[in-house]
Motif scaffolding. Structure first.
Motif, PDB file in Angstrom:
ATOM      1  N   ALA A  19       0.835  -1.205   0.000  1.00 34.85           N
ATOM      2  CA  ALA A  19       0.000   0.000   0.000  1.00 34.85           C
ATOM      3  C   ALA A  19       0.864   1.247   0.000  1.00 34.85           C
ATOM      4  CB  ALA A  19      -0.932  -0.010   1.219  1.00 34.85           C
ATOM      5  N   LYS A  20       1.897   1.235   0.837  1.00 31.24           N
ATOM      6  CA  LYS A  20       2.809   2.366   0.948  1.00 31.24           C
ATOM      7  C   LYS A  20       4.209   1.833   1.170  1.00 31.24           C
ATOM      8  CE  LYS A  20       3.408   6.765   3.488  1.00 31.24           C
ATOM      9  NZ  LYS A  20       4.832   6.545   3.827  1.00 31.24           N
ATOM     10  N   ALA A  21       5.173   2.351   0.417  1.00 33.75           N
ATOM     11  CA  ALA A  21       6.549   1.882   0.525  1.00 33.75           C
ATOM     12  C   ALA A  21       7.117   2.177   1.909  1.00 33.75           C
ATOM     13  CB  ALA A  21       7.415   2.544  -0.537  1.00 33.75           C
ATOM     14  N   PRO A  22       7.926   1.268   2.466  1.00 37.39           N
ATOM     15  CA  PRO A  22       8.490   1.503   3.793  1.00 37.39           C
ATOM     16  C   PRO A  22       9.527   2.619   3.795  1.00 37.39           C
ATOM     17  CG  PRO A  22       9.459  -0.456   2.801  1.00 37.39           C
ATOM     18  CD  PRO A  22       8.356  -0.012   1.893  1.00 37.39           C
ATOM     19  N   GLN A  23       9.570   3.345   4.892  1.00 38.80           N
ATOM     20  CA  GLN A  23      10.632   4.315   5.125  1.00 38.80           C
ATOM     21  C   GLN A  23      11.835   3.588   5.715  1.00 38.80           C
ATOM     22  OE1 GLN A  23      10.177   7.661   4.196  1.00 38.80           O
ATOM     23  NE2 GLN A  23       8.324   6.753   3.307  1.00 38.80           N
ATOM     24  N   ARG A  24      12.951   4.286   5.821  1.00 38.60           N
ATOM     25  CA  ARG A  24      14.152   3.664   6.384  1.00 38.60           C
ATOM     26  C   ARG A  24      13.868   3.155   7.797  1.00 38.60           C
ATOM     27  NH1 ARG A  24      20.195   6.462   6.733  1.00 38.60           N
ATOM     28  NH2 ARG A  24      21.278   4.625   7.553  1.00 38.60           N
ATOM     29  N   GLY A  25      14.197   1.884   8.039  1.00 31.65           N
ATOM     30  CA  GLY A  25      13.990   1.280   9.348  1.00 31.65           C
ATOM     31  C   GLY A  25      12.587   0.771   9.589  1.00 31.65           C
ATOM     32  N   GLU A  26      11.714   0.915   8.607  1.00 35.29           N
ATOM     33  CA  GLU A  26      10.312   0.534   8.778  1.00 35.29           C
ATOM     34  C   GLU A  26      10.033  -0.799   8.083  1.00 35.29           C
ATOM     35  OE1 GLU A  26       5.835   2.373   7.832  1.00 35.29           O
ATOM     36  OE2 GLU A  26       7.626   3.190   6.836  1.00 35.29           O
ATOM     37  N   THR A  27       9.158  -1.591   8.680  1.00 31.18           N
ATOM     38  CA  THR A  27       8.687  -2.832   8.084  1.00 31.18           C
ATOM     39  C   THR A  27       7.205  -2.700   7.771  1.00 31.18           C
ATOM     40  OG1 THR A  27      10.288  -4.174   9.308  1.00 31.18           O
ATOM     41  CG2 THR A  27       8.373  -5.319   8.403  1.00 31.18           C
ATOM     42  N   VAL A  28       6.814  -3.071   6.562  1.00 31.84           N
ATOM     43  CA  VAL A  28       5.405  -3.032   6.176  1.00 31.84           C
ATOM     44  C   VAL A  28       5.002  -4.399   5.645  1.00 31.84           C
ATOM     45  CG1 VAL A  28       5.522  -0.569   5.624  1.00 31.84           C
ATOM     46  CG2 VAL A  28       5.867  -2.260   3.810  1.00 31.84           C
ATOM     47  N   THR A  29       3.716  -4.650   5.610  1.00 31.66           N
ATOM     48  CA  THR A  29       3.186  -5.899   5.076  1.00 31.66           C
ATOM     49  C   THR A  29       2.727  -5.680   3.641  1.00 31.66           C
ATOM     50  OG1 THR A  29       2.445  -6.647   7.250  1.00 31.66           O
ATOM     51  CG2 THR A  29       1.429  -7.694   5.332  1.00 31.66           C
ATOM     52  N   GLY A  30       3.215  -6.506   2.749  1.00 29.80           N
ATOM     53  CA  GLY A  30       2.817  -6.419   1.351  1.00 29.80           C
ATOM     54  C   GLY A  30       1.625  -7.325   1.075  1.00 29.80           C
ATOM     55  N   ARG A  31       1.006  -7.115  -0.097  1.00 29.71           N
ATOM     56  CA  ARG A  31      -0.167  -7.923  -0.443  1.00 29.71           C
ATOM     57  C   ARG A  31       0.146  -8.985  -1.493  1.00 29.71           C
ATOM     58  NH1 ARG A  31      -1.053  -3.134  -3.181  1.00 29.71           N
ATOM     59  NH2 ARG A  31      -1.216  -3.348  -5.440  1.00 29.71           N
ATOM     60  N   GLU A  32       1.306  -8.834  -2.210  1.00 31.49           N
ATOM     61  CA  GLU A  32       1.613  -9.775  -3.286  1.00 31.49           C
ATOM     62  C   GLU A  32       3.093  -9.716  -3.619  1.00 31.49           C
ATOM     63  OE1 GLU A  32       0.254 -10.747  -7.937  1.00 31.49           O
ATOM     64  OE2 GLU A  32      -0.447  -8.934  -6.936  1.00 31.49           O
ATOM     65  N   PHE A  33       3.641 -10.862  -4.045  1.00 25.45           N
ATOM     66  CA  PHE A  33       5.023 -10.934  -4.512  1.00 25.45           C
ATOM     67  C   PHE A  33       5.031 -11.672  -5.842  1.00 25.45           C
ATOM     68  CE2 PHE A  33       8.944 -13.433  -5.004  1.00 25.45           C
ATOM     69  CZ  PHE A  33       9.874 -12.408  -5.038  1.00 25.45           C
ATOM     70  N   ARG A  34       5.785 -11.125  -6.811  1.00 25.46           N
ATOM     71  CA  ARG A  34       5.871 -11.762  -8.125  1.00 25.46           C
ATOM     72  C   ARG A  34       7.299 -11.718  -8.647  1.00 25.46           C
ATOM     73  NH1 ARG A  34       1.529  -9.051 -11.993  1.00 25.46           N
ATOM     74  NH2 ARG A  34       2.158 -10.802 -13.327  1.00 25.46           N
ATOM     75  N   THR A  35       7.681 -12.735  -9.421  1.00 29.26           N
ATOM     76  CA  THR A  35       8.945 -12.720 -10.152  1.00 29.26           C
ATOM     77  C   THR A  35       8.601 -12.480 -11.622  1.00 29.26           C
ATOM     78  OG1 THR A  35       8.889 -15.127 -10.427  1.00 29.26           O
ATOM     79  CG2 THR A  35      10.117 -14.252  -8.535  1.00 29.26           C
ATOM     80  N   ILE A  36       9.163 -11.406 -12.190  1.00 29.10           N
ATOM     81  CA  ILE A  36       8.808 -10.984 -13.543  1.00 29.10           C
ATOM     82  C   ILE A  36      10.088 -10.722 -14.325  1.00 29.10           C
ATOM     83  CG2 ILE A  36       7.564  -9.275 -14.929  1.00 29.10           C
ATOM     84  CD1 ILE A  36       5.921  -8.623 -12.411  1.00 29.10           C
ATOM     85  N   PRO A  37      10.291 -11.360 -15.476  1.00 27.08           N
ATOM     86  CA  PRO A  37      11.477 -11.086 -16.282  1.00 27.08           C
ATOM     87  C   PRO A  37      11.568  -9.602 -16.649  1.00 27.08           C
ATOM     88  CG  PRO A  37      10.395 -13.072 -17.055  1.00 27.08           C
ATOM     89  CD  PRO A  37       9.466 -12.439 -16.062  1.00 27.08           C
ATOM     90  N   GLY A  38      12.777  -9.032 -16.504  1.00 26.60           N
ATOM     91  CA  GLY A  38      12.956  -7.615 -16.792  1.00 26.60           C
ATOM     92  C   GLY A  38      14.409  -7.287 -17.066  1.00 26.60           C
ATOM     93  N   GLY A  39      14.839  -6.120 -16.583  1.00 22.11           N
ATOM     94  CA  GLY A  39      16.139  -5.557 -16.942  1.00 22.11           C
ATOM     95  C   GLY A  39      15.917  -4.564 -18.054  1.00 22.11           C
ATOM     96  N   LYS A  40      16.591  -3.430 -17.987  1.00 16.54           N
ATOM     97  CA  LYS A  40      16.314  -2.365 -18.947  1.00 16.54           C
ATOM     98  C   LYS A  40      16.591  -2.803 -20.387  1.00 16.54           C
ATOM     99  CE  LYS A  40      16.494   1.913 -17.930  1.00 16.54           C
ATOM    100  NZ  LYS A  40      15.087   2.016 -17.551  1.00 16.54           N
ATOM    101  N   GLY A  41      17.635  -3.580 -20.593  1.00 15.76           N
ATOM    102  CA  GLY A  41      17.920  -4.045 -21.938  1.00 15.76           C
ATOM    103  C   GLY A  41      16.842  -4.979 -22.453  1.00 15.76           C
ATOM    104  N   ALA A  42      16.525  -6.003 -21.664  1.00 12.00           N
ATOM    105  CA  ALA A  42      15.502  -6.964 -22.071  1.00 12.00           C
ATOM    106  C   ALA A  42      14.148  -6.280 -22.235  1.00 12.00           C
ATOM    107  CB  ALA A  42      15.406  -8.089 -21.046  1.00 12.00           C
ATOM    108  N   ASN A  43      13.822  -5.367 -21.333  1.00 11.74           N
ATOM    109  CA  ASN A  43      12.548  -4.661 -21.448  1.00 11.74           C
ATOM    110  C   ASN A  43      12.451  -3.896 -22.765  1.00 11.74           C
ATOM    111  OD1 ASN A  43      11.723  -5.512 -18.925  1.00 11.74           O
ATOM    112  ND2 ASN A  43      12.273  -3.611 -17.887  1.00 11.74           N
ATOM    113  N   GLN A  44      13.509  -3.163 -23.112  1.00 13.92           N
ATOM    114  CA  GLN A  44      13.484  -2.393 -24.349  1.00 13.92           C
ATOM    115  C   GLN A  44      13.425  -3.315 -25.559  1.00 13.92           C
ATOM    116  OE1 GLN A  44      16.521   0.648 -24.434  1.00 13.92           O
ATOM    117  NE2 GLN A  44      15.820   1.580 -22.530  1.00 13.92           N
ATOM    118  N   ALA A  45      14.093  -4.461 -25.478  1.00 14.88           N
ATOM    119  CA  ALA A  45      14.043  -5.421 -26.569  1.00 14.88           C
ATOM    120  C   ALA A  45      12.622  -5.955 -26.768  1.00 14.88           C
ATOM    121  CB  ALA A  45      15.014  -6.579 -26.293  1.00 14.88           C
ATOM    122  N   ILE A  46      11.969  -6.325 -25.673  1.00 11.77           N
ATOM    123  CA  ILE A  46      10.605  -6.849 -25.770  1.00 11.77           C
ATOM    124  C   ILE A  46       9.648  -5.774 -26.266  1.00 11.77           C
ATOM    125  CG2 ILE A  46       8.659  -7.699 -24.385  1.00 11.77           C
ATOM    126  CD1 ILE A  46      10.765  -9.212 -22.685  1.00 11.77           C
TER     127      ILE A  46
END
Length: 297
Positions: A19-46
């Motif tokens: 919902a909101k990114a953690p600040q330094r030293g803060e822990t938050v609970t996320g709602r989802e985790f995903r592994t997604i192919p990326g990288g700026k080179g690969a992204n631009q190629a796709i």
């Protein structure tokens, strides 16, 4: 068909949605985790491949499961991977936090990308056969410079996205045809917070500059002409990760096809607008038919 060569990074994006990114030293609970192919080179190629070009990728992945998936994703997207090396050790990763407003914060671990510090046999010939070369800064600068100089020697247009932002050697700028920073990167390069002023300053080093302005569109400056701003479609962003790469890959295709710059920028903005309405980087990139429909609507 237009041929685009891409020299750059391939990463597996490890994405946490919060919902909101953690600040330094803060822990938050996320709602989802995903592994997604990326990288700026690969992204631009796709992005370029989905926009209708024949695309070849120069870079490296590790000999791990991420590397296998990254190569497979590129190939499934129509990107030629004969010049994508496989090295011992892990593939690159990007650790990304995406908040409910679509903003993100990213930490990149280069890993295999760090081994791409030179052109391998055959790379220069591939670059010479292309209509344009897309470059970024997630691989060692020596390879970026070698690629840009090879493109210049063979009359191939170079499009450089200076990200992550860092000081650029004059030799690289002299071999760059179009510099494509965002607002933060252009400020880091010039020390100027006004994009127009910064772009004009960069024209002392490169002939053309496009500064991406997020939802405000893009600013184009070229030697001997007045800068112009091309607006972007107004949409609600879900995830802005990869939007700049979508813009870069699509813009390279449009320019290689001979579209006038204002038209090319508007077409690339339509692609980026579609991408931010979907989660992920490479997964969010639109196909040519979608871009054309968004551009004409």
């Amino acid at each position: 068909m237009t041929h685009i060569a891409v020299l750059g990074s391939t990463n597996m994006d490890l994405v946490a949605f919060v919902a909101k990114a953690p600040q330094r030293g803060e822990t938050v609970t996320g709602r989802e985790f995903r592994t997604i192919p990326g990288g700026k080179g690969a992204n631009q190629a796709i992005a370029a491949a989905r926009a209708g070009a024949t695309v070849s990728m120069i870079g490296a992945v590790g000999n791990d499961s991420f590397g296998t998936r990254l190569r497979s994703t590129l190939e499934h997207s129509g990107v030629e991977t004969d010049h994508l090396r496989t090295t011992e050790g892990p593939s690159g990763t990007a650790h990304i936090v995406v908040d409910d407003e679509g903003g993100n914060a990213i930490v990149v671990i280069p890993a295999a990308n760090g081994t791409v510090d030179h052109l391998a046999p055959g790379d220069e010939g591939l670059i010479a056969s292309a209509d344009a070369l897309l470059l970024q800064l997630e691989i060692p600068l020596d390879a970026v410079l070698a690629g840009a100089q090879a493109a210049r020697a063979h009359g191939v247009r170079t499009v450089l996205t200076p990200a992550p932002a860092q000081p650029l050697p004059v030799e690289l700028l002299n071999a760059t045809d179009l510099l494509l920073p965002n607002e933060h990167e252009v400020a880091a390069l010039t020390g100027r917070t006004d994009p127009r002023s910064a772009a004009l300053a960069l024209l002392e080093e490169v002939p053309e500059v496009v500064v991406t302005l997020g939802s405000a569109g893009s600013l184009y400056a070229a030697r001997g002409t007045d800068p112009i701003v091309v607006p972007a479609p107004q949409v609600t962003a879900v995830d802005t990760t990869g939007a700049g790469d979508t813009f870069a890959g699509t813009l390279a295709v449009a320019l290689a096809e001979g579209r006038p710059m204002p038209d090319a920028l508007a077409w690339a903005a339509a692609a980026a607008a579609l991408s931010v309405q979907r989660a992920g980087a490479s997964e969010s990139m639109p196909y040519r038919s979608e871009i054309d429909a968004q551009y004409t609507s």
